[in-house]
Design a protein around this motif. Structure first.
Motif, mmCIF file in Angstrom:
data_model
loop_
_atom_site.group_PDB
_atom_site.id
_atom_site.type_symbol
_atom_site.label_atom_id
_atom_site.label_comp_id
_atom_site.label_asym_id
_atom_site.label_seq_id
_atom_site.Cartn_x
_atom_site.Cartn_y
_atom_site.Cartn_z
ATOM 1 N N GLY A 683 0.498 -1.129 -0.011
ATOM 2 C CA GLY A 683 -0.098 -0.029 0.048
ATOM 3 C C GLY A 683 0.782 1.331 0.155
ATOM 4 N N PRO A 684 1.823 1.177 1.007
ATOM 5 C CA PRO A 684 2.704 2.404 0.830
ATOM 6 C C PRO A 684 3.374 2.816 -0.467
ATOM 7 N N LEU A 685 3.621 1.752 -1.005
ATOM 8 C CA LEU A 685 4.303 1.864 -2.337
ATOM 9 C C LEU A 685 3.960 2.542 -3.468
ATOM 10 N N VAL A 686 2.421 2.920 -3.401
ATOM 11 C CA VAL A 686 1.562 3.583 -4.415
ATOM 12 C C VAL A 686 1.715 4.989 -4.160
ATOM 13 N N PHE A 687 2.481 5.630 -3.040
ATOM 14 C CA PHE A 687 2.740 6.843 -2.881
ATOM 15 C C PHE A 687 4.075 7.345 -3.487
ATOM 16 N N VAL A 688 3.867 7.651 -4.775
ATOM 17 C CA VAL A 688 5.203 7.946 -5.448
ATOM 18 C C VAL A 688 4.904 9.547 -6.345
ATOM 19 N N PRO A 689 4.664 10.245 -5.510
ATOM 20 C CA PRO A 689 4.582 11.668 -6.208
ATOM 21 C C PRO A 689 5.722 12.432 -7.098
ATOM 22 N N LEU A 690 6.936 11.944 -6.690
ATOM 23 C CA LEU A 690 7.906 12.471 -7.635
ATOM 24 C C LEU A 690 8.736 11.368 -8.190
ATOM 25 N N THR A 691 9.284 11.947 -9.293
ATOM 26 C CA THR A 691 10.081 11.014 -10.180
ATOM 27 C C THR A 691 11.241 10.301 -9.484
ATOM 28 N N ASP A 692 11.740 11.164 -8.597
ATOM 29 C CA ASP A 692 12.963 10.530 -7.776
ATOM 30 C C ASP A 692 12.474 9.806 -6.827
ATOM 31 N N GLU A 693 12.820 8.404 -6.729
ATOM 32 C CA GLU A 693 12.407 7.318 -5.753
ATOM 33 C C GLU A 693 12.995 7.423 -4.399
ATOM 34 N N HIS A 694 14.117 8.381 -4.229
ATOM 35 C CA HIS A 694 14.758 8.367 -2.838
ATOM 36 C C HIS A 694 13.768 9.372 -2.196
ATOM 37 N N LYS A 695 13.236 10.357 -2.865
ATOM 38 C CA LYS A 695 12.493 11.422 -2.383
ATOM 39 C C LYS A 695 11.013 10.769 -1.787
ATOM 40 N N TYR A 699 7.349 10.262 1.831
ATOM 41 C CA TYR A 699 5.702 10.171 1.711
ATOM 42 C C TYR A 699 5.339 8.911 1.960
ATOM 43 N N GLN A 700 6.091 7.795 1.742
ATOM 44 C CA GLN A 700 5.528 6.639 1.898
ATOM 45 C C GLN A 700 5.670 6.089 3.107
ATOM 46 N N GLU A 701 6.649 6.739 4.171
ATOM 47 C CA GLU A 701 6.415 6.549 5.619
ATOM 48 C C GLU A 701 5.595 7.668 6.463
ATOM 49 N N GLU A 702 4.753 8.399 5.695
ATOM 50 C CA GLU A 702 3.821 9.305 6.184
ATOM 51 C C GLU A 702 2.487 8.751 5.860
ATOM 52 N N VAL A 703 2.393 7.371 5.486
ATOM 53 C CA VAL A 703 1.059 6.986 5.137
ATOM 54 C C VAL A 703 0.006 7.043 5.968
#
Length: 769
Positions: A683-695, A699-703
């Motif tokens: 579920g948290p992996l769907v939070f990819v607002p930016l093209t840079d995966e590291h950034k 947001y994935q930790e703030e689910v």
């Protein structure tokens, strides 16, 4: 000389020998004599007092005799003379009627004589090609026939014959005049069946045969004047000139205005006279000719016609004036719509140069007035050229609306990145006079030192967050800025038109885009997100757009409320509604996928477990697809809220389906734990607002911040694998993490479903309060 009565009696032949007049004269003399004697007697009787009885008696006898003669004469007049008078009057009336009839006959004969003489002179003049004399004689003959028709006392059969002859001779004259006109004015026109292109206009030729063919013939100008005057006398000059003007307009004047590649060629050819033709200009690629070129070509045509054809006075009126009245309205309208309209500047900086066009238009009209094509007053052509400011505003507004609509109907998916640092390309505006005066008058003050502990706003507080908007929307905003920039440099009326045109642009966007792109906005989440950004982008700039330009606009705009702030709530609502509609569509699809999970019951059955696992996988896949689609498009905050809302919807549906299960076996519990753990892991992996995966890890930790039921779902997953003691420990007398997410009733329901009814379960349930 005898009296009228005597003459009447004499003419009747009944007067006696002795003339009645002489009798009356004698009787008058007798009466006078008797009167004198009576007067004398009375004077003597009453004045001289002389006895005269005998004389009086004699006088009385004399008076009686005279009275008797008067009575006899009166009776004679009343009987004989009165009858003779009535007879004489009747005879006189008869003679008078006969005289009037004879007079009418003589008049009719005179008209017939005049008609015959006129027709004889007409035939002679026509043979000698004296067309003016022939037309006058024909007119005189027509007047004689009209006079004959006015003789109502007689109906002559010959009148219809004369009218027929008059018609025949008129047609004969018109034939000769038409033949002379065709000899003097020769048209060569393209075939009507062929295409109306450039080649067809190059075939047009007008020959003015004004050179004499033989030495014995009169000079052509005299022949031309004779033909024109004869046509005027016959009343057909206006019709003939009208036909000529229509052909000239269609094949020469209008093509010169509409086609820049045509050039007028005037030549004098032996045996033909003056020849007007077209030739093609080489290298001319312009769509519209400049006004100066059009004016020069038209003047060449009209001056040639004036000097060789139209410089003739007919009935105190120049033929050029008649010609101008017929063509000017249509020709000026063609010049306005096909030339001047396209010469109106599209930029306010070019308005000053347009004075040259106004001057050229004045010179063009002056030349036409000198040739008497136009009256002295101003015309619509010059008025149109002088009203360039109004036409500039109208044309600019029309072009702006057309360009804006084209941008609105273009594709939305062509996007550009906007960041907080992005700035609109604003033109440098002059400092308003009011502001400069205030700066000069304001005393210099030391800069205020900020308070040490004062809270400061972030540099990005009023900036638009990073997102993607349609390239067409940015171009639309630049179009609005350029239009307002033009308004600053324009007159008050023009500025008002341009300002309200800019408002109309945004109103048009509000009305057109949601309707035009409706299907795509519902079908493609990517476009819905872009439309949301577009609306927010416009709303963001509309907040300050009016404030930026208002001080620089001419009055009364600069003193009024020049703003776009009132449109901001509408755009925000439009963008939010568009994106919320798409979220509801995605939410419905998620619920539909979860509906195939067999309500997560009896998962020990392989088919049921497969269906449930497939539903969960489809939900995760859908969310990942949406995350990819909205990645780098939506602002990060909006992106996380949207993905959190959809993930929360799926989790709530899973929780609801598990909570209604009454019996969960250990195998079912393991399967449910596995499925739910999949959601927690992916579920948290769907939070990819930016093209840079590291950034994105942040947001994935703030689910839990974006998914309201995330902790509830995690507690449910723990319960599915926990024993009774662990559940009681996590409840911790309504103070543990489990108590924060579930009520005691819900926990007890889960315990009943997961565990068999034993003393330990009963004991544990007593601790869940």
């Amino acid at each position: 000389m005898s009296s009228f009565v005597t003459e009447v009696l004499a003419s009747s032949g009944k007067l006696e020998k002795e003339d009645l007049s002489s009798k009356i004269s004698k009787m008058s003399r007798k009466i006078e004599d008797t009167k004198e004697e009576v007067c004398g007697m009375i004077n003597k009787r009453y004045s001289d007092f002389l006895p005269s009885l005998q004389a009086s008696e004699d006088l009385m006898v004399q008076v009686d005799e005279v009275s008797k003669e008067m009575d006899d004469l009166k009776d004679f007049i009343e009987t004989e003379v009165q009858l003779n008078i009535d007879s004489a009057v009747a005879e006189y009336t008869k003679l008078k009627l006969q005289l009037e009839k004879n007079t009418i006959i003589i008049t009719i004969l005179g008209h017939l004589k005049d008609f015959h003489n006129a027709m004889e002179k007409f035939n002679k003049a026509l043979q000698e090609k004296k067309y003016v004399d022939a037309a006058k004689q024909l007119k005189s003959a027509r007047a004689s026939v009209e006079s004959l028709k006015g003789c109502k006392t007689m109906q002559l059969p010959i009148i219809s014959t004369l009218s027929s002859e008059l018609t025949v001779q008129k047609e004969n004259l018109m034939y000769h005049l038409g033949d002379e006109w065709k000899r003097l004015i020769i048209w060569k026109l393209p075939s009507l069946k062929g295409p109306a292109g450039m080649d067809s206009f190059l075939k047009v030729e007008l020959c003015l045969c004004l050179s004499p063919e033989k030495d014995s013939e009169p000079e052509p100008p005299a022949v031309l004047c004779s033909v024109l005057q004869a046509l005027a006398i016959q009343g057909d000059l206006q019709h003939k000139i009208k036909l000529f003007s229509q052909v000239l307009l269609k094949y020469m004047l209008k093509p010169v205005v509409m086609h820049p590649f045509l050039s007028v060629l005037v030549s004098e050819q032996q045996g033909k006279g003056i020849v007007l033709t077209f030739e093609q200009l080489k290298g001319s690629q312009k769509e519209r000719a400049a006004p100066s070129q059009v004016y020069s070509k038209l003047l060449l045509l009209l001056k040639t016609l004036h000097s060789n054809l139209l410089n003739v006075t007919i009935n105190d009126k120049k033929l050029s004036t008649i010609f101008g009245e017929l063509i000017w309205e249509e020709l000026s309208r063609c010049i306005i719509h096909e030339c001047l309209l396209y010469s109106i500047p599209t930029n306010s900086s070019q308005l000053e140069k347009y004075n040259i066009v106004i001057m050229e238009t004045e010179e063009f009209e002056t030349a036409l007035k000198e040739m008497e094509f136009l009256p002295g007053e101003s015309t619509d052509l010059l008025k149109y050229a002088r009203d360039v400011n109004c036409h500039f505003a109208s044309k600019k507004c029309k072009d702006v609306i057309v360009a804006a609509r084209k941008l609105m109907t273009s594709e939305l998916h062509n996007t550009i990145k906007v960041t907080p640092e992005s700035k609109l390309r604003l033109s440098k505006l002059p400092v308003p006079e009011s502001c400069s005066l205030v700066k000069q008058e304001a005393p210099s003050e030391p800069a205020a030192t900020p308070l040490e502990n004062a809270s400061q706003l972030s540099a990005w507080s009023m900036c638009l967050p990073a997102c993607r908007v349609s390239e067409s929307v940015q171009q639309l905003m630049e179009l609005a800025l350029n239009t307002l920039g033009e308004a600053i440099k324009s007159s008050a009326q023009c500025a008002s038109q341009l300002f309200f045109t800019v408002r109309n642009i945004f109103q048009l966007f509000y009305d057109v885009v949601p309707t035009y792109h409706k299907e795509n906005l519902l079908k493609f989440p990517h476009l819905a997100a872009i439309q949301h950004n577009n609306c927010m982008y416009l709303a963001h700039h509309l907040l300050t757009l009016g404030h930026h330009f208002r001080p620089h606009l001419p009055q009364p705009l600069s003193q009024g409320v020049v703003t776009f702030v009132d449109m901001v709530p509408g755009f925000r609502k439009l963008g939010a509604q568009c994106f919320l509609t798409q979220l509801n569509i995605q939410r419905a699809e998620l619920l539909e996928r979860l509906s195939t999970a067999q309500n997560f019951c009896n998962l020990d059955d392989p088919d049921n477990y497969t269906a449930a696992s497939k539903a969960v996988r489809q939900v995760i896949h859908q969310l990942k697809q949406l995350g990819t689609v909205w990645q780098d498009v939506l602002p990060v905050g909006i992106y996380c809220k949207a993905m959190g809302t959809l993930l929360n919807t799926a989790i709530m549906e899973i929780i609801a389906k598990i909570m209604i299960l009454e019996d969960i076996s250990s195998e079912d519990g393991e399967h449910l734990h596995t499925l739910c753990q999949t959601v927690i892991d992916e579920g948290p992996l769907v939070f990819v607002p930016l093209t840079d995966e590291h950034k994105n890890k942040k947001y994935q930790e703030e689910v839990p911040l974006y998914v309201k039921k995330w902790n509830t779902f995690k507690e449910l997953v723990i319960i599915l694998r926990a024993n009774l003691q662990e559940i009681v420990d996590r409840w911790a007398d309504s103070k543990g993490p489990l108590a924060l997410e579930f009520t005691s009733t819900e926990v007890k329901s889960l315990i009943r479903a997961l565990f068999q009814n034993t003393e330990r379960r009963a004991l544990a349930m007593t601790k869940i309060k």
